[in-house]
Write a protein that holds these residues in place. Structure first.
Motif, mmCIF file in Angstrom:
data_model
loop_
_atom_site.group_PDB
_atom_site.id
_atom_site.type_symbol
_atom_site.label_atom_id
_atom_site.label_comp_id
_atom_site.label_asym_id
_atom_site.label_seq_id
_atom_site.Cartn_x
_atom_site.Cartn_y
_atom_site.Cartn_z
ATOM 1 N N ALA A 159 0.834 -1.202 0.000
ATOM 2 C CA ALA A 159 0.000 0.000 0.000
ATOM 3 C C ALA A 159 0.869 1.252 0.000
ATOM 4 O O ALA A 159 0.558 2.241 -0.687
ATOM 5 N N ASP A 160 1.961 1.208 0.745
ATOM 6 C CA ASP A 160 2.904 2.326 0.770
ATOM 7 C C ASP A 160 3.550 2.506 -0.602
ATOM 8 O O ASP A 160 3.685 3.635 -1.097
ATOM 9 N N ALA A 161 3.928 1.400 -1.239
ATOM 10 C CA ALA A 161 4.539 1.472 -2.565
ATOM 11 C C ALA A 161 3.593 2.077 -3.594
ATOM 12 O O ALA A 161 3.997 2.893 -4.431
ATOM 13 N N VAL A 162 2.323 1.679 -3.535
ATOM 14 C CA VAL A 162 1.327 2.227 -4.461
ATOM 15 C C VAL A 162 1.156 3.726 -4.221
ATOM 16 O O VAL A 162 1.058 4.514 -5.176
ATOM 17 N N GLU A 163 1.133 4.118 -2.966
ATOM 18 C CA GLU A 163 1.007 5.540 -2.625
ATOM 19 C C GLU A 163 2.160 6.345 -3.223
ATOM 20 O O GLU A 163 1.979 7.494 -3.645
ATOM 21 N N GLN A 164 3.328 5.723 -3.278
ATOM 22 C CA GLN A 164 4.513 6.401 -3.823
ATOM 23 C C GLN A 164 4.638 6.244 -5.344
ATOM 24 O O GLN A 164 5.631 6.682 -5.920
ATOM 25 N N GLN A 165 3.671 5.599 -5.957
ATOM 26 C CA GLN A 165 3.628 5.413 -7.406
ATOM 27 C C GLN A 165 4.833 4.637 -7.935
ATOM 28 O O GLN A 165 5.363 4.922 -9.005
ATOM 29 N N ILE A 166 5.246 3.635 -7.187
ATOM 30 C CA ILE A 166 6.266 2.704 -7.649
ATOM 31 C C ILE A 166 5.548 1.578 -8.398
ATOM 32 O O ILE A 166 4.590 1.016 -7.875
ATOM 33 N N PRO A 167 5.950 1.248 -9.603
ATOM 34 C CA PRO A 167 5.244 0.217 -10.364
ATOM 35 C C PRO A 167 5.195 -1.127 -9.624
ATOM 36 O O PRO A 167 6.209 -1.619 -9.126
ATOM 37 N N VAL A 168 4.004 -1.699 -9.564
ATOM 38 C CA VAL A 168 3.766 -2.972 -8.889
ATOM 39 C C VAL A 168 3.049 -3.905 -9.854
ATOM 40 O O VAL A 168 2.127 -3.493 -10.569
ATOM 41 N N PHE A 169 3.467 -5.176 -9.840
ATOM 42 C CA PHE A 169 2.800 -6.199 -10.650
ATOM 43 C C PHE A 169 2.604 -7.423 -9.763
ATOM 44 O O PHE A 169 3.563 -8.124 -9.434
ATOM 45 N N GLY A 170 1.357 -7.669 -9.360
ATOM 46 C CA GLY A 170 1.039 -8.791 -8.493
ATOM 47 C C GLY A 170 0.387 -9.922 -9.269
ATOM 48 O O GLY A 170 -0.509 -9.676 -10.083
ATOM 49 N N VAL A 171 0.826 -11.151 -9.020
ATOM 50 C CA VAL A 171 0.349 -12.325 -9.746
ATOM 51 C C VAL A 171 -0.295 -13.314 -8.781
ATOM 52 O O VAL A 171 0.327 -13.703 -7.781
ATOM 53 N N CYS A 172 -1.528 -13.718 -9.069
ATOM 54 C CA CYS A 172 -2.275 -14.711 -8.294
ATOM 55 C C CYS A 172 -2.352 -14.288 -6.824
ATOM 56 O O CYS A 172 -3.115 -13.387 -6.507
ATOM 57 N N TYR A 173 -1.591 -14.896 -5.939
ATOM 58 C CA TYR A 173 -1.578 -14.426 -4.554
ATOM 59 C C TYR A 173 -1.204 -12.945 -4.501
ATOM 60 O O TYR A 173 -1.785 -12.173 -3.732
ATOM 61 N N GLY A 174 -0.225 -12.548 -5.333
ATOM 62 C CA GLY A 174 0.180 -11.143 -5.365
ATOM 63 C C GLY A 174 -0.943 -10.225 -5.814
ATOM 64 O O GLY A 174 -1.083 -9.098 -5.310
ATOM 65 N N HIS A 175 -1.731 -10.665 -6.760
ATOM 66 C CA HIS A 175 -2.928 -9.949 -7.232
ATOM 67 C C HIS A 175 -3.936 -9.786 -6.098
ATOM 68 O O HIS A 175 -4.461 -8.694 -5.847
ATOM 69 N N GLN A 176 -4.172 -10.872 -5.393
ATOM 70 C CA GLN A 176 -5.127 -10.841 -4.284
ATOM 71 C C GLN A 176 -4.603 -9.994 -3.122
ATOM 72 O O GLN A 176 -5.355 -9.232 -2.497
ATOM 73 N N LEU A 177 -3.310 -10.129 -2.837
ATOM 74 C CA LEU A 177 -2.718 -9.364 -1.734
ATOM 75 C C LEU A 177 -2.752 -7.874 -2.036
ATOM 76 O O LEU A 177 -3.020 -7.064 -1.135
ATOM 77 N N LEU A 178 -2.502 -7.505 -3.277
ATOM 78 C CA LEU A 178 -2.571 -6.097 -3.669
ATOM 79 C C LEU A 178 -3.979 -5.564 -3.478
ATOM 80 O O LEU A 178 -4.178 -4.463 -2.938
ATOM 81 N N ALA A 179 -4.971 -6.327 -3.918
ATOM 82 C CA ALA A 179 -6.364 -5.900 -3.737
ATOM 83 C C ALA A 179 -6.697 -5.753 -2.253
ATOM 84 O O ALA A 179 -7.317 -4.762 -1.837
#
Length: 248
Positions: A90-110
């Motif tokens: 959430a902190d990384a997204v706030e700082q606009q650092i590119p994030v790519f989450g896959v499967c668990y990573g997709h769910q964890l990002l959400a």
């Protein structure tokens, strides 16, 4: 936002490892991080951090890009390492650092951004399936120019049941309404596995066969339908290019 690095230095990308694959698959094909290293650009400086084992990635601004792997764990269990990683994302997204989450990573990002994650009401999705892109994908920095539908490898029991507020839905399938989304300018989640080859997918189906039969799924039919998914796999190189282009 992280400061751009000089062009002479490769972009630094962290792969957050959130679990490990089946032992029989790992012996033949390596583990999750090897598949991502293969799919991402060799021009990136890649570092693997095993957050599931308690390793820490430092501050988000140390990185020019972030990739989050799949996992046999369940986001809804809210393990301490997982919740810590969610806050970090959430902190990384706030700082606009590119994030790519896959499967668990997709769910964890959400989950990290206020969405809802839990078991899919219809059970497991596994095998090579078709992803349908939404109209919004045509203007997306990562998905633009992809065909409107393409094959992808999938294996999951949990799903993003509700997207975070403000998320843009980019892809769906007959089984899964939230196959891909973006939040903000540069944070993406995909339920499918762009890092899987069809050989890895077949390995999963073979290991899962007893469970699939118990769940009234047909492993032989799923194995017969497994095929390469190059369009889905191209997203790793596309994400690499996006990171490198931000340095210019």
């Amino acid at each position: 936002m992280s400061e751009p690095r000089p062009q002479s230095q490769p972009a630094r990308v962290v792969i957050l490892k959130t679990g490990t694959t089946y032992p029989s698959i790992r012996e033949v094909h390596g583990d999750f991080e090897a598949w991502f290293v293969r799919g991402l650009s060799p021009n990136l400086a890649l570092t693997v951090i095993n957050v599931e084992q308690g390793e820490l990635p430092g501050a988000p601004e140390q990185w020019d890009g972030i990739v989050v792997t799949g996992s046999p764990a369940m986001v809804s269990d809210r393990a301490e390492w997982s919740e810590n990683t969610a806050r970090w994302l959430a902190d990384a997204v706030e700082q606009q650092i590119p994030v790519f989450g896959v499967c668990y990573g997709h769910q964890l990002l959400a989950h990290a951004l206020g969405g809802e994650v839990g078991y899919h009401p219809k059970g497991r999705e596994t095998g090579t399936r078709t992803i349908e892109l939404t109209a919004e994908a045509a203007a997306d920095p990562l998905f633009a120019t992809l065909p409107g539908s393409f094959k992808a490898q999938l294996t999951h029991k949990q799903s993003v049941l509700k997207l975070p507020a403000g998320a843009v839905l980019l892809g769906r399938s007959d089984f899964e309404p939230h196959q891909a989304f973006r939040v903000g300018e540069c944070a993406w989640g995909v339920q499918f596995h762009p890092e899987f080859t069809d050989t890895v997918m077949k390995g999963y189906l073979n290991v899962q066969a007893p469970e699939l039969i118990a769940e009234n799924l047909d492993p032989k039919a799923l194995l017969a339908a497994a095929e390469p998914a190059p369009v889905a796999s191209s997203l790793l190189q596309r994400f690499s290019n996006l990171i490198m282009n931000r340095q210019r």
